[in-house]
Design an enzyme around this catalytic site. Structure first.
Site, PDB file in Angstrom:
ATOM      1  N   ASP A  28       0.828  -1.214   0.000  1.00 50.17           N
ATOM      2  CA  ASP A  28       0.000   0.000   0.000  1.00 50.17           C
ATOM      3  C   ASP A  28       0.860   1.260   0.000  1.00 50.17           C
ATOM      4  OD1 ASP A  28      -2.284   1.546   0.095  1.00 50.17           O
ATOM      5  OD2 ASP A  28      -2.448   1.439   2.280  1.00 50.17           O
ATOM      6  N   ASN A  76     -10.716  -2.976  -6.197  1.00 49.56           N
ATOM      7  CA  ASN A  76      -9.895  -2.005  -6.935  1.00 49.56           C
ATOM      8  C   ASN A  76     -10.458  -1.628  -8.311  1.00 49.56           C
ATOM      9  OD1 ASN A  76      -6.676  -3.125  -5.605  1.00 49.56           O
ATOM     10  ND2 ASN A  76      -7.948  -1.398  -4.967  1.00 49.56           N
ATOM     11  N   ARG A 202      -5.591  -1.830   8.724  1.00 48.49           N
ATOM     12  CA  ARG A 202      -6.723  -2.695   8.361  1.00 48.49           C
ATOM     13  C   ARG A 202      -6.271  -3.741   7.364  1.00 48.49           C
ATOM     14  NH1 ARG A 202      -8.279   2.507   6.378  1.00 48.49           N
ATOM     15  NH2 ARG A 202      -7.540   2.722   4.240  1.00 48.49           N
TER      16      ARG A 202
HETATM   17  C1  FPP Z   1      -1.988   0.189  -3.305  1.00 48.92           C
HETATM   18  O1  FPP Z   1      -1.467   1.490  -3.258  1.00 48.92           O
HETATM   19  C2  FPP Z   1      -1.416  -0.484  -4.432  1.00 48.92           C
HETATM   20  C3  FPP Z   1      -2.119  -1.087  -5.426  1.00 48.92           C
HETATM   21  C4  FPP Z   1      -3.586  -1.150  -5.491  1.00 48.92           C
HETATM   22  C5  FPP Z   1      -1.410  -1.743  -6.521  1.00 48.92           C
HETATM   23  C6  FPP Z   1      -0.319  -2.625  -6.074  1.00 48.92           C
HETATM   24  C7  FPP Z   1       0.411  -3.035  -7.252  1.00 48.92           C
HETATM   25  C8  FPP Z   1       1.742  -2.994  -7.377  1.00 48.92           C
HETATM   26  C9  FPP Z   1       2.702  -2.637  -6.328  1.00 48.92           C
HETATM   27  C10 FPP Z   1       2.311  -3.448  -8.620  1.00 48.92           C
HETATM   28  C11 FPP Z   1       2.550  -4.906  -8.452  1.00 48.92           C
HETATM   29  C12 FPP Z   1       3.054  -5.460  -9.620  1.00 48.92           C
HETATM   30  C13 FPP Z   1       3.065  -6.758  -9.859  1.00 48.92           C
HETATM   31  C14 FPP Z   1       3.846  -7.217 -10.998  1.00 48.92           C
HETATM   32  C15 FPP Z   1       2.333  -7.737  -9.025  1.00 48.92           C
HETATM   33  P1  FPP Z   1      -2.486   2.677  -3.466  1.00 48.92           P
HETATM   34  O2  FPP Z   1      -2.569   2.968  -4.913  1.00 48.92           O
HETATM   35  O3  FPP Z   1      -3.779   2.320  -2.813  1.00 48.92           O
HETATM   36  O4  FPP Z   1      -1.760   3.831  -2.713  1.00 48.92           O
HETATM   37  P2  FPP Z   1      -2.464   4.991  -1.875  1.00 48.92           P
HETATM   38  O5  FPP Z   1      -3.167   4.311  -0.727  1.00 48.92           O
HETATM   39  O6  FPP Z   1      -1.312   5.831  -1.430  1.00 48.92           O
HETATM   40  O7  FPP Z   1      -3.386   5.688  -2.818  1.00 48.92           O
END
Ligand code: FPP
Length: 255
Positions: A28, A76, A202
């Site tokens: 996250d 998502n 969470r």
């Molecule tokens: C949450 O951060 C992250 C995600 C929903 C995407 C996670 C995906 C990756 C790290 C790429 C993984 C790649 C592979 C190849 C599996 P957020 O966008 O919710 O961050 P925020 O809470 O700061 O908005």
């Protein structure tokens, strides 16, 4: 056990640490990482994906056997379409691009989640990644893609309900083990430790059934910055947790 560090002089001495056999990580904070740098959110996902390789390397060297990472939840899809499209494209590109490095580390790749809603391209890439890596011995990287803990439990219940409907079992025959056996990857041990960077406290629908007795470790570091030091600290803290599983600690049970 003291393993030699890699070229960045990291050490993987597990003396005062406890390394879980099965680890879960909620990746996250990509969005916040990018916003803090006045970059588009997609830049955060890109760096976050690069960081997954670093986590894998460190976990293999520490001796983790199963690493489950939350890449995309069943919730998502509610993100803006360009962000969803970007993430799907990233998944397609990365499992091909990373394969050589994953192979060098002996990492087997598996996926967990409801693949029926994923674009065909993503499903194909996942299938290929699973197939070509299936004999790799060091660690299983389990990528939760369109994964939701509630959906997984629902799916398990439906499969059992089919057996009841067919007259194979009675409702009173249903056991916790039966539910576990009908989860997406029943051979993967429940995570002993779940790490969540970015300060949120969470689960966000991650491994709901499997995390009944998992220890949690939360850090304020955003996922793209989460590195060796954070992981090492998590394992150090894990060593001092008193896991009682509803019973008493070893010390208490002697008195
Ligand atoms: C949450 O951060 C992250 C995600 C929903 C995407 C996670 C995906 C990756 C790290 C790429 C993984 C790649 C592979 C190849 C599996 P957020 O966008 O919710 O961050 P925020 O809470 O700061 O908005």
């Amino acid at each position: 056990m003291a393993l030699l560090g890699n070229k960045k002089e990291k050490t993987y001495d597990t003396g005062d640490l406890k390394v879980p056999v099965s680890l879960g990580v909620i990746m996250d904070g990509n969005g916040r990482w990018a916003t803090n740098r006045h970059l588009p959110r997609s830049a955060g996902h890109k760096v976050g994906a690069e960081n997954l390789k670093e986590l894998c390397r460190n976990c293999v060297r520490y001796g983790v056997k199963y690493l489950t990472v939350y890449a995309f939840s069943t919730e998502n899809w509610a993100r803006p379409q360009p962000e969803v499209d970007f993430l799907m494209k990233l998944f397609v590109e990365l499992f091909d691009k990373y394969d050589e490095e994953l192979a060098e580390e002996g990492i087997r790749v598996r996926f967990t989640g409801d693949d029926s809603e994923l674009p065909k391209k993503v499903r194909d890439v996942c299938k290929t990644a699973e197939e070509r890596s299936k004999n790799r011995p060091n660690m299983q990287l389990i990528v939760a893609l369109n994964y939701g803990g509630r959906r997984e439990i629902l799916n398990s219940c439906r499969q059992i309900a089919e057996k009841v409907k067919a007259g194979e079992i009675e409702p009173s025959d249903i056991t916790e083990k039966m539910l576990s056996d009908n989860m997406y990857l029943p051979d993967v041990p429940d995570p002993e430790l779940i790490i969540r960077p970015s300060g949120e406290m969470r689960l966000s629908n991650f491994l709901l059934w499997e995390s009944a007795y998992s220890e949690f470790w939360v850090s304020d570091t955003l996922w793209p910055d989460f590195g060796y030091e954070d992981l090492t600290q998590a394992f150090r803290d894990f060593a001092s947790r008193d896991r009682r599983f509803g019973g008493l600690s070893k010390k208490e049970s002697k008195t």
